[in-house]
Design a protein around this motif. Sequence first.
Motif, PDB file in Angstrom:
ATOM      1  N   ARG A  66       0.889  -1.159   0.063  1.00 43.50           N
ATOM      2  CA  ARG A  66      -0.137  -0.003   0.016  1.00 43.50           C
ATOM      3  C   ARG A  66       0.804   1.305   0.038  1.00 43.50           C
ATOM      4  NH1 ARG A  66      -2.793   2.986  -1.915  1.00 43.50           N
ATOM      5  NH2 ARG A  66      -3.914   4.497  -0.814  1.00 43.50           N
ATOM      6  N   ALA A  67       1.933   1.163   0.709  1.00 42.62           N
ATOM      7  CA  ALA A  67       2.657   2.454   0.719  1.00 42.62           C
ATOM      8  C   ALA A  67       3.436   2.963  -0.632  1.00 42.62           C
ATOM      9  CB  ALA A  67       4.086   2.150   1.540  1.00 42.62           C
ATOM     10  N   VAL A  68       3.762   1.700  -1.431  1.00 47.49           N
ATOM     11  CA  VAL A  68       4.124   2.024  -2.948  1.00 47.49           C
ATOM     12  C   VAL A  68       3.046   2.567  -3.759  1.00 47.49           C
ATOM     13  CG1 VAL A  68       5.344   1.158  -4.970  1.00 47.49           C
ATOM     14  CG2 VAL A  68       5.859   0.258  -2.698  1.00 47.49           C
ATOM     15  N   GLU A  69       1.720   1.899  -3.592  1.00 46.72           N
ATOM     16  CA  GLU A  69       0.713   2.495  -4.505  1.00 46.72           C
ATOM     17  C   GLU A  69       0.454   3.841  -3.838  1.00 46.72           C
ATOM     18  OE1 GLU A  69      -1.090   1.213  -6.582  1.00 46.72           O
ATOM     19  OE2 GLU A  69      -1.356  -0.919  -6.430  1.00 46.72           O
ATOM     20  N   LYS A  70       0.641   4.388  -2.810  1.00 51.18           N
ATOM     21  CA  LYS A  70       0.419   5.721  -2.348  1.00 51.18           C
ATOM     22  C   LYS A  70       1.557   6.757  -3.116  1.00 51.18           C
ATOM     23  CE  LYS A  70      -0.074   8.752   1.665  1.00 51.18           C
ATOM     24  NZ  LYS A  70       0.023   8.777   3.353  1.00 51.18           N
ATOM     25  N   THR A  71       2.683   6.333  -3.158  1.00 53.94           N
ATOM     26  CA  THR A  71       3.518   7.083  -3.762  1.00 53.94           C
ATOM     27  C   THR A  71       3.487   7.082  -5.477  1.00 53.94           C
ATOM     28  OG1 THR A  71       5.229   5.232  -4.397  1.00 53.94           O
ATOM     29  CG2 THR A  71       5.337   6.672  -2.119  1.00 53.94           C
ATOM     30  N   LEU A  72       2.646   6.169  -5.952  1.00 48.59           N
ATOM     31  CA  LEU A  72       2.326   6.228  -7.284  1.00 48.59           C
ATOM     32  C   LEU A  72       1.442   7.103  -7.545  1.00 48.59           C
ATOM     33  CD1 LEU A  72       2.954   2.333  -7.869  1.00 48.59           C
ATOM     34  CD2 LEU A  72       4.271   4.296  -9.137  1.00 48.59           C
ATOM     35  N   GLU A  73       0.191   7.042  -6.706  1.00 47.10           N
ATOM     36  CA  GLU A  73      -0.970   7.711  -6.767  1.00 47.10           C
ATOM     37  C   GLU A  73      -0.692   9.301  -6.805  1.00 47.10           C
ATOM     38  OE1 GLU A  73      -3.281   5.925  -3.864  1.00 47.10           O
ATOM     39  OE2 GLU A  73      -3.768   4.304  -5.057  1.00 47.10           O
ATOM     40  N   ASP A  74       0.333   9.843  -6.214  1.00 50.66           N
ATOM     41  CA  ASP A  74       0.341  11.230  -5.720  1.00 50.66           C
ATOM     42  C   ASP A  74       1.265  11.624  -6.990  1.00 50.66           C
ATOM     43  OD1 ASP A  74       1.115  13.885  -4.953  1.00 50.66           O
ATOM     44  OD2 ASP A  74       1.038  13.179  -2.919  1.00 50.66           O
ATOM     45  N   ASP A  75       0.873  12.233  -8.138  1.00 50.66           N
ATOM     46  CA  ASP A  75       1.298  12.697  -9.144  1.00 50.66           C
ATOM     47  C   ASP A  75       2.474  13.748  -8.770  1.00 50.66           C
ATOM     48  OD1 ASP A  75       0.166  10.682 -10.532  1.00 50.66           O
ATOM     49  OD2 ASP A  75      -1.091  12.367 -11.570  1.00 50.66           O
ATOM     50  N   ASP A  76       2.223  14.457  -7.612  1.00 49.83           N
ATOM     51  CA  ASP A  76       2.888  15.710  -7.517  1.00 49.83           C
ATOM     52  C   ASP A  76       4.176  15.418  -6.310  1.00 49.83           C
ATOM     53  OD1 ASP A  76       1.459  17.517  -9.107  1.00 49.83           O
ATOM     54  OD2 ASP A  76       0.035  17.485  -7.490  1.00 49.83           O
ATOM     55  N   TRP A  77       4.296  14.276  -5.902  1.00 52.50           N
ATOM     56  CA  TRP A  77       5.240  13.883  -4.888  1.00 52.50           C
ATOM     57  C   TRP A  77       6.618  13.886  -5.429  1.00 52.50           C
ATOM     58  CZ3 TRP A  77       3.569   9.830  -0.880  1.00 52.50           C
ATOM     59  CH2 TRP A  77       4.242   9.864   0.227  1.00 52.50           C
ATOM     60  N   GLN A  78       7.572  14.738  -5.173  1.00 54.29           N
ATOM     61  CA  GLN A  78       9.027  14.615  -5.655  1.00 54.29           C
ATOM     62  C   GLN A  78       9.293  13.211  -5.169  1.00 54.29           C
ATOM     63  OE1 GLN A  78      10.881  18.266  -4.505  1.00 54.29           O
ATOM     64  NE2 GLN A  78       9.931  19.358  -6.087  1.00 54.29           N
ATOM     65  N   ALA A  79      10.583  13.007  -6.043  1.00 52.24           N
ATOM     66  CA  ALA A  79      11.152  11.509  -5.707  1.00 52.24           C
ATOM     67  C   ALA A  79      11.674  11.686  -4.295  1.00 52.24           C
ATOM     68  CB  ALA A  79      12.407  11.327  -6.659  1.00 52.24           C
ATOM     69  N   GLN A  80      12.557  12.596  -3.930  1.00 54.13           N
ATOM     70  CA  GLN A  80      13.327  12.633  -2.673  1.00 54.13           C
ATOM     71  C   GLN A  80      12.310  12.371  -1.436  1.00 54.13           C
ATOM     72  OE1 GLN A  80      13.504  14.796  -5.075  1.00 54.13           O
ATOM     73  NE2 GLN A  80      15.613  15.194  -5.287  1.00 54.13           N
ATOM     74  N   GLY A  81      11.063  12.977  -1.563  1.00 49.74           N
ATOM     75  CA  GLY A  81       9.990  12.937  -0.394  1.00 49.74           C
ATOM     76  C   GLY A  81       9.664  11.373  -0.638  1.00 49.74           C
ATOM     77  N   ALA A  82       9.328  10.947  -1.631  1.00 46.78           N
ATOM     78  CA  ALA A  82       8.970   9.410  -1.622  1.00 46.78           C
ATOM     79  C   ALA A  82       9.509   8.539  -1.187  1.00 46.78           C
ATOM     80  CB  ALA A  82       8.531   9.342  -3.308  1.00 46.78           C
TER      81      ALA A  82
END
Length: 431
Positions: free
Chosen positions: A195-211
């Motif tokens: 689920r944590a990976v799905e969350k990072t995929l679903e957020d189109d505005d999340w920068q890579a460092q934060g993810a």
Amino acid sequence: MRLDEFIEGYERDEAAEKRRLAEEKSYAITDHLEDVERQFDEALQGDALFGSTAPEIFVGRSGYPNVSTGLLSPVDRDAAAEGYATSGDWYSEGLGIEDVLQRRTGMLNSTRTTAVDAVQSGGRRGRDTGTAYDVWEGFVGVQREVAIADHPVDVEVGLDGKPDIDLSFDDVGTPTGPRATATGADLAENPHVPRAVEKTLEDDDWQAQGAMTYLYRRGFDVYDINTILSAGALGQASERSLVPTRWSITAVDDTVGQYLRGTLRNSDTIDKPELWYNEYMGNRYWVLLSPGRWEFELVEMKAPQSVWNPRPGTGYYMSSAYEGYEGRTGYVEETAGAYYAARLGALEHLRDRGRQAKCLVLREITDEYWAPVGVWQVREGVRNAFDGEPGVGQTFGETLDAVADQLPVPMGALRRKSELVAGLQSQLSDF
């Protein structure tokens, strides 16, 4: 533990002794490659390979931005696929150099040449963002599904010709084995995605460092995060692209390290200087921690017959890299990915203690390190140096003197190469 007791007793560490016995130099890998070729002949079904693939991929950097991108699939049908993926578990299993090479030669790297930001149509998870496409179909899509899954995924890979039975070495990434050109790939099952990976995929505005930081805080090790980043499954949707494995390994170590350093910024320091030791795969690690605000330095001493010594005829080759309290602003050239891997191991230890310190890592690369297996062994070598009890000194100088006789270079050479050691001498001269 007193420093003299620590120095006298470290070689009697039973765990280290077992690893040394498992790491005796061997060149039997050449004979092993002949067995690998026979295995591939038996496993190939016409022009396809069907089997379980480890949750690991490989993205090359040659020809960037048009790179070779591949799925790594163990050929042995009876093998536990998860054991073939690069992991900290390899250290606890006591794998030696030959063991790592055998595992890597047992995986086929099925490759396609792909633009890192290739635009393709159609997709289940992604959508067109205008500048790049979040691909979840075709070969790259299968690769991404494998990368984000939390267990090995069955795939069927179409091949164009027989594998090229060879080994490719790199000082940062784990060696890759036989390669074959892939005509395509299909999933044979639906992968399970955390689920944590799905969350990072679903957020189109999340920068890579934060993810990356978010996944690390949720319990993902850097090995998992590196695979996900390399597959282009992290970052803002318009910026997602394949990342060469060598670059992604260092990027994750650096990003997580910066995060950990930030958590320690206001922490108290350790009370007294400490000396820790470990050795693994012909690498010896002396880790010196000293009271004070965060500073870090890695000094490498490469034996004449060890890998990556650029001038073997001149004796030990020394390289180093340093950062102060505010960290670094540029990439480390001399020690490359080993710097970020060693720094991560030290920062994780200090994070667990809730303390900060000055840290000097002395890495001796002996001639027993006869084949490069990647910086994962540096990361695990430093991570596990903090098992047991350290030697405790009264001053940083005393602690450094205690280890001086164990080093392959004179103190003068170390002083000329090390910022922290040179700084110590400057402080003493002030008196």
